[in-house]
Design a protein around this motif. Structure first.
Motif, PDB file in Angstrom:
ATOM      1  N   GLU A  55      12.927   4.434  84.324  1.00 37.34           N
ATOM      2  CA  GLU A  55      12.594   4.132  85.616  1.00 37.34           C
ATOM      3  C   GLU A  55      12.817   5.687  86.418  1.00 37.34           C
ATOM      4  OE1 GLU A  55      13.309   1.232  89.501  1.00 37.34           O
ATOM      5  OE2 GLU A  55      13.804   0.426  87.298  1.00 37.34           O
ATOM      6  N   ILE A  56      11.398   5.988  86.854  1.00 34.15           N
ATOM      7  CA  ILE A  56      11.691   7.699  87.335  1.00 34.15           C
ATOM      8  C   ILE A  56      11.268   7.415  88.880  1.00 34.15           C
ATOM      9  CG2 ILE A  56      10.556   9.647  87.336  1.00 34.15           C
ATOM     10  CD1 ILE A  56       9.796   9.241  84.217  1.00 34.15           C
ATOM     11  N   VAL A  57      12.198   7.792  89.837  1.00 34.80           N
ATOM     12  CA  VAL A  57      11.668   7.897  90.987  1.00 34.80           C
ATOM     13  C   VAL A  57      11.432   9.538  91.480  1.00 34.80           C
ATOM     14  CG1 VAL A  57      12.604   7.701  93.523  1.00 34.80           C
ATOM     15  CG2 VAL A  57      13.549   6.328  91.603  1.00 34.80           C
ATOM     16  N   ALA A  58       9.866   9.573  91.365  1.00 35.73           N
ATOM     17  CA  ALA A  58       9.282  10.844  91.441  1.00 35.73           C
ATOM     18  C   ALA A  58       9.108  11.085  93.008  1.00 35.73           C
ATOM     19  CB  ALA A  58       7.742  10.861  90.738  1.00 35.73           C
ATOM     20  N   GLU A  59       8.651  10.329  93.894  1.00 31.00           N
ATOM     21  CA  GLU A  59       8.565  10.516  95.166  1.00 31.00           C
ATOM     22  C   GLU A  59       9.552  10.328  96.087  1.00 31.00           C
ATOM     23  OE1 GLU A  59       5.709  11.799  96.105  1.00 31.00           O
ATOM     24  OE2 GLU A  59       4.688  11.845  94.287  1.00 31.00           O
ATOM     25  N   ILE A  60      10.433  11.251  96.567  1.00 31.89           N
ATOM     26  CA  ILE A  60      11.299  11.187  97.277  1.00 31.89           C
ATOM     27  C   ILE A  60      11.381  12.320  98.498  1.00 31.89           C
ATOM     28  CG2 ILE A  60      12.591  12.843  95.890  1.00 31.89           C
ATOM     29  CD1 ILE A  60      15.243  10.848  96.315  1.00 31.89           C
ATOM     30  N   ASP A  61      11.998  12.198  99.655  1.00 30.96           N
ATOM     31  CA  ASP A  61      12.172  13.014 100.600  1.00 30.96           C
ATOM     32  C   ASP A  61      13.332  13.831 100.467  1.00 30.96           C
ATOM     33  OD1 ASP A  61      12.270  14.480 103.044  1.00 30.96           O
ATOM     34  OD2 ASP A  61      12.540  12.553 104.537  1.00 30.96           O
ATOM     35  N   LYS A  62      13.204  15.099 100.124  1.00 32.62           N
ATOM     36  CA  LYS A  62      14.106  15.962  99.857  1.00 32.62           C
ATOM     37  C   LYS A  62      14.839  16.552 101.059  1.00 32.62           C
ATOM     38  CE  LYS A  62      11.981  17.647  95.584  1.00 32.62           C
ATOM     39  NZ  LYS A  62      11.391  19.056  94.938  1.00 32.62           N
ATOM     40  N   GLN A  63      14.294  16.592 102.117  1.00 35.11           N
ATOM     41  CA  GLN A  63      14.929  17.160 103.459  1.00 35.11           C
ATOM     42  C   GLN A  63      16.264  16.727 103.699  1.00 35.11           C
ATOM     43  OE1 GLN A  63      13.393  19.846 104.768  1.00 35.11           O
ATOM     44  NE2 GLN A  63      15.520  20.101 105.624  1.00 35.11           N
ATOM     45  N   PRO A  64      16.519  15.150 103.416  1.00 31.71           N
ATOM     46  CA  PRO A  64      17.901  14.862 103.773  1.00 31.71           C
ATOM     47  C   PRO A  64      18.821  15.427 102.978  1.00 31.71           C
ATOM     48  CG  PRO A  64      16.365  13.128 104.249  1.00 31.71           C
ATOM     49  CD  PRO A  64      15.513  14.050 103.622  1.00 31.71           C
ATOM     50  N   THR A  89      16.057  10.400  89.011  1.00 33.67           N
ATOM     51  CA  THR A  89      15.256  10.598  90.357  1.00 33.67           C
ATOM     52  C   THR A  89      15.261  12.173  90.450  1.00 33.67           C
ATOM     53  OG1 THR A  89      16.742   8.838  91.330  1.00 33.67           O
ATOM     54  CG2 THR A  89      16.026  10.542  92.808  1.00 33.67           C
ATOM     55  N   LEU A  90      13.804  12.398  90.617  1.00 35.34           N
ATOM     56  CA  LEU A  90      13.199  13.586  90.774  1.00 35.34           C
ATOM     57  C   LEU A  90      13.613  14.400  92.065  1.00 35.34           C
ATOM     58  CD1 LEU A  90      10.040  13.619  88.793  1.00 35.34           C
ATOM     59  CD2 LEU A  90      11.708  15.163  88.261  1.00 35.34           C
ATOM     60  N   ASP A  91      14.932  14.635  92.135  1.00 40.14           N
ATOM     61  CA  ASP A  91      15.490  15.371  93.487  1.00 40.14           C
ATOM     62  C   ASP A  91      15.478  16.804  93.389  1.00 40.14           C
ATOM     63  OD1 ASP A  91      18.942  15.877  93.334  1.00 40.14           O
ATOM     64  OD2 ASP A  91      17.747  14.511  92.169  1.00 40.14           O
ATOM     65  N   GLN A  92      15.651  17.331  92.396  1.00 39.20           N
ATOM     66  CA  GLN A  92      15.320  18.602  91.779  1.00 39.20           C
ATOM     67  C   GLN A  92      16.524  19.722  92.727  1.00 39.20           C
ATOM     68  OE1 GLN A  92      11.169  18.782  92.372  1.00 39.20           O
ATOM     69  NE2 GLN A  92      10.926  19.024  90.031  1.00 39.20           N
ATOM     70  N   HIS A  93      17.673  19.056  92.792  1.00 42.67           N
ATOM     71  CA  HIS A  93      18.627  19.781  93.634  1.00 42.67           C
ATOM     72  C   HIS A  93      19.124  20.996  93.136  1.00 42.67           C
ATOM     73  CE1 HIS A  93      20.911  16.847  90.855  1.00 42.67           C
ATOM     74  NE2 HIS A  93      21.498  18.031  90.684  1.00 42.67           N
ATOM     75  N   LEU A  94      18.872  21.374  91.820  1.00 39.50           N
ATOM     76  CA  LEU A  94      19.351  22.654  91.324  1.00 39.50           C
ATOM     77  C   LEU A  94      18.451  23.367  90.237  1.00 39.50           C
ATOM     78  CD1 LEU A  94      22.951  21.937  90.683  1.00 39.50           C
ATOM     79  CD2 LEU A  94      22.256  23.472  92.222  1.00 39.50           C
ATOM     80  N   MET A  95      17.910  24.624  90.235  1.00 38.08           N
ATOM     81  CA  MET A  95      17.319  25.092  89.443  1.00 38.08           C
ATOM     82  C   MET A  95      18.322  26.337  88.896  1.00 38.08           C
ATOM     83  SD  MET A  95      13.571  25.564  90.881  1.00 38.08           S
ATOM     84  CE  MET A  95      12.532  24.285  91.423  1.00 38.08           C
ATOM     85  N   VAL A  96      19.274  25.976  88.042  1.00 35.25           N
ATOM     86  CA  VAL A  96      20.315  26.922  87.627  1.00 35.25           C
ATOM     87  C   VAL A  96      19.765  27.759  86.374  1.00 35.25           C
ATOM     88  CG1 VAL A  96      22.778  27.256  86.685  1.00 35.25           C
ATOM     89  CG2 VAL A  96      22.104  25.347  88.515  1.00 35.25           C
ATOM     90  N   PRO A  97      19.881  29.041  86.452  1.00 34.92           N
ATOM     91  CA  PRO A  97      19.426  29.969  85.274  1.00 34.92           C
ATOM     92  C   PRO A  97      20.451  29.803  84.172  1.00 34.92           C
ATOM     93  CG  PRO A  97      19.142  31.113  87.396  1.00 34.92           C
ATOM     94  CD  PRO A  97      20.044  29.792  87.635  1.00 34.92           C
ATOM     95  N   GLU A  98      19.974  29.984  82.976  1.00 35.25           N
ATOM     96  CA  GLU A  98      20.917  30.029  81.871  1.00 35.25           C
ATOM     97  C   GLU A  98      21.199  31.483  81.569  1.00 35.25           C
ATOM     98  OE1 GLU A  98      20.915  26.861  79.195  1.00 35.25           O
ATOM     99  OE2 GLU A  98      21.130  26.465  81.210  1.00 35.25           O
ATOM    100  N   VAL A  99      22.192  32.034  81.171  1.00 32.77           N
ATOM    101  CA  VAL A  99      22.487  33.344  80.752  1.00 32.77           C
ATOM    102  C   VAL A  99      22.735  33.699  79.483  1.00 32.77           C
ATOM    103  CG1 VAL A  99      25.020  33.401  81.504  1.00 32.77           C
ATOM    104  CG2 VAL A  99      23.400  35.605  81.630  1.00 32.77           C
ATOM    105  N   LEU A 100      22.337  34.748  78.805  1.00 24.78           N
ATOM    106  CA  LEU A 100      22.675  35.227  77.503  1.00 24.78           C
ATOM    107  C   LEU A 100      23.796  36.392  77.710  1.00 24.78           C
ATOM    108  CD1 LEU A 100      22.336  34.973  74.430  1.00 24.78           C
ATOM    109  CD2 LEU A 100      20.668  36.743  74.498  1.00 24.78           C
ATOM    110  N   THR A 101      24.962  36.214  77.248  1.00 25.95           N
ATOM    111  CA  THR A 101      25.918  37.339  77.416  1.00 25.95           C
ATOM    112  C   THR A 101      26.380  37.584  75.963  1.00 25.95           C
ATOM    113  OG1 THR A 101      27.801  35.655  77.418  1.00 25.95           O
ATOM    114  CG2 THR A 101      27.075  35.858  79.495  1.00 25.95           C
ATOM    115  N   MET A 102      27.061  38.848  75.928  1.00 24.84           N
ATOM    116  CA  MET A 102      27.651  39.408  75.023  1.00 24.84           C
ATOM    117  C   MET A 102      29.183  39.759  75.018  1.00 24.84           C
ATOM    118  SD  MET A 102      25.982  42.200  72.188  1.00 24.84           S
ATOM    119  CE  MET A 102      26.845  42.868  70.764  1.00 24.84           C
ATOM    120  N   SER A 103      29.883  39.827  74.040  1.00 26.59           N
ATOM    121  CA  SER A 103      31.246  40.264  74.070  1.00 26.59           C
ATOM    122  C   SER A 103      31.340  41.636  74.354  1.00 26.59           C
ATOM    123  CB  SER A 103      31.879  39.942  72.828  1.00 26.59           C
ATOM    124  OG  SER A 103      33.395  40.588  72.862  1.00 26.59           O
TER     125      SER A 103
END
Length: 325
Positions: A287-296, A226-240
């Motif tokens: 089975e992809i649910v592409a159209e979804i009301d994100k507001q709720p 289901t394409l609710d796209q609740h998160l866009m979490v960046p990845e991070v490159l770290t160094m010791s």
């Protein structure tokens, strides 16, 4: 911990022996994703830049596919200096570095373009600077795509469909509370255990982006996406920090520059991989649910923000993010 550290050091030393023979400095890099994944390739390209610009003195040895452990374990090993470079999602850092929470809040970013404006600017640098208080150096942000729910039971077309379902989440209180706010049951699990856990019914599903859903094979046991796209979490490159401190200022600058220059490479690869994976999933019969009301879904996140955006500093960061055009 000492035994684990010694074992990892021995493993890394043996595997990277060839590279170490030809380079003065061999940086051991970890990633949970498989060979060829955009984040893995980006760090490898970074290594090529470093080798060229240092006249062969600095090399990067990549350990992909969680060879050195899952993300929680590799963070600890990077803090100890066993691992030099580590590509990790921001989620596992939420319980370590409070400021990272703002980038993992549900629906904090309006679009991929909005996210890029934020992480590439002053706000992103503020977050990277916080890593230095935790034996780490924050180098750059990569894309993690938009995360959506998938499961083995049924198509999710509304918030009501999530009621009572068990979803794997990363080991982050924000992620746990997000699922709970939607009426589901959150189960923190290492990424490598998701497939078998869905297969055996320990959980009903998980949430992730197209490439991870594809490359992990999770679609085989959880064919509803289901394409609710609740998160866009960046990845991070770290160094010791320990590894960083052992280098000259000139070499530190080389690493910062190469890391930043690897970001657009990763994004270009990511866009292509995302489109490729989405098409592959469609071809596989997901089975992809592409159209979804994100507001709720957005409305349900009120308690998550109230619980986690408590300090004046976090509230200010959220306001700054929302103000970015």
């Amino acid at each position: 911990m000492k035994t684990l550290t010694a074992t990892l050091l021995a493993t890394v030393a043996l595997t990277g022996a060839a590279a170490a023979q030809s380079c003065e400095v061999t940086l051991r890099a970890s990633d949970t994703h498989p060979e060829g994944y955009p984040t893995v390739v980006a760090v490898e390209r970074m290594g090529e830049m470093l080798t060229e610009r240092s006249d062969g003195r600095i090399c990067v040895e990549m350990f992909h596919s969680a060879q050195l452990g899952e993300e929680k374990d590799t963070i600890e090993q990077t803090q100890l200096g066993v691992i030099d470079l580590n590509r990790v999602s921001l989620g596992p850092f939420n319980n370590i570095i409070e400021e990272t929470k703002v980038f993992t809040l549900p629906y904090i970013f309006r679009s991929t373009e909005h996210m890029h404006q934020v992480v590439d600017g002053e706000i992103g640098q503020q977050i990277l600077d916080e890593f230095q208080n935790h034996q780490l150096v924050g180098l750059t942000f990569y894309d993690g795509g938009s995360r959506s729910f998938y499961n083995s039971q049924k198509p999710i077309t509304s918030v009501d469909d999530i009621e009572g379902m068990k979803f794997r989440v990363m080991q982050s209180d924000v992620f746990v509370d997000m699922v709970e706010a939607l009426g589901g049951n959150a189960t923190p699990l290492p990424y490598g255990e998701v497939y078998s856990s869905i297969q055996t019914g320990v959980i009903d599903g998980a949430e992730n982006n197209w490439p991870s859903y594809d490359s992990s094979g999770h679609y085989e046991v959880a064919p509803y996406y289901t394409l609710d796209q609740h998160l866009m979490v960046p990845e991070v490159l770290t160094m010791s920090q320990a590894s960083w401190n052992s280098l000259s200022e000139e070499d530190q600058q080389l690493i910062r520059e190469a890391a930043r220059e690897s970001t657009p490479i990763m994004r270009e690869l990511w866009q292509a991989r995302e489109a490729e994976s989405e098409q592959a999933m469609r071809d596989a019969g997901v089975e992809i649910v592409a159209e979804i009301d994100k507001q709720p879904f957005i409305d349900a996140m009120g308690p998550v923000y109230e619980k986690h955006v408590t300090s004046e500093k976090l509230q200010d960061l959220v306001s700054q993010i929302q103000a970015v055009e």
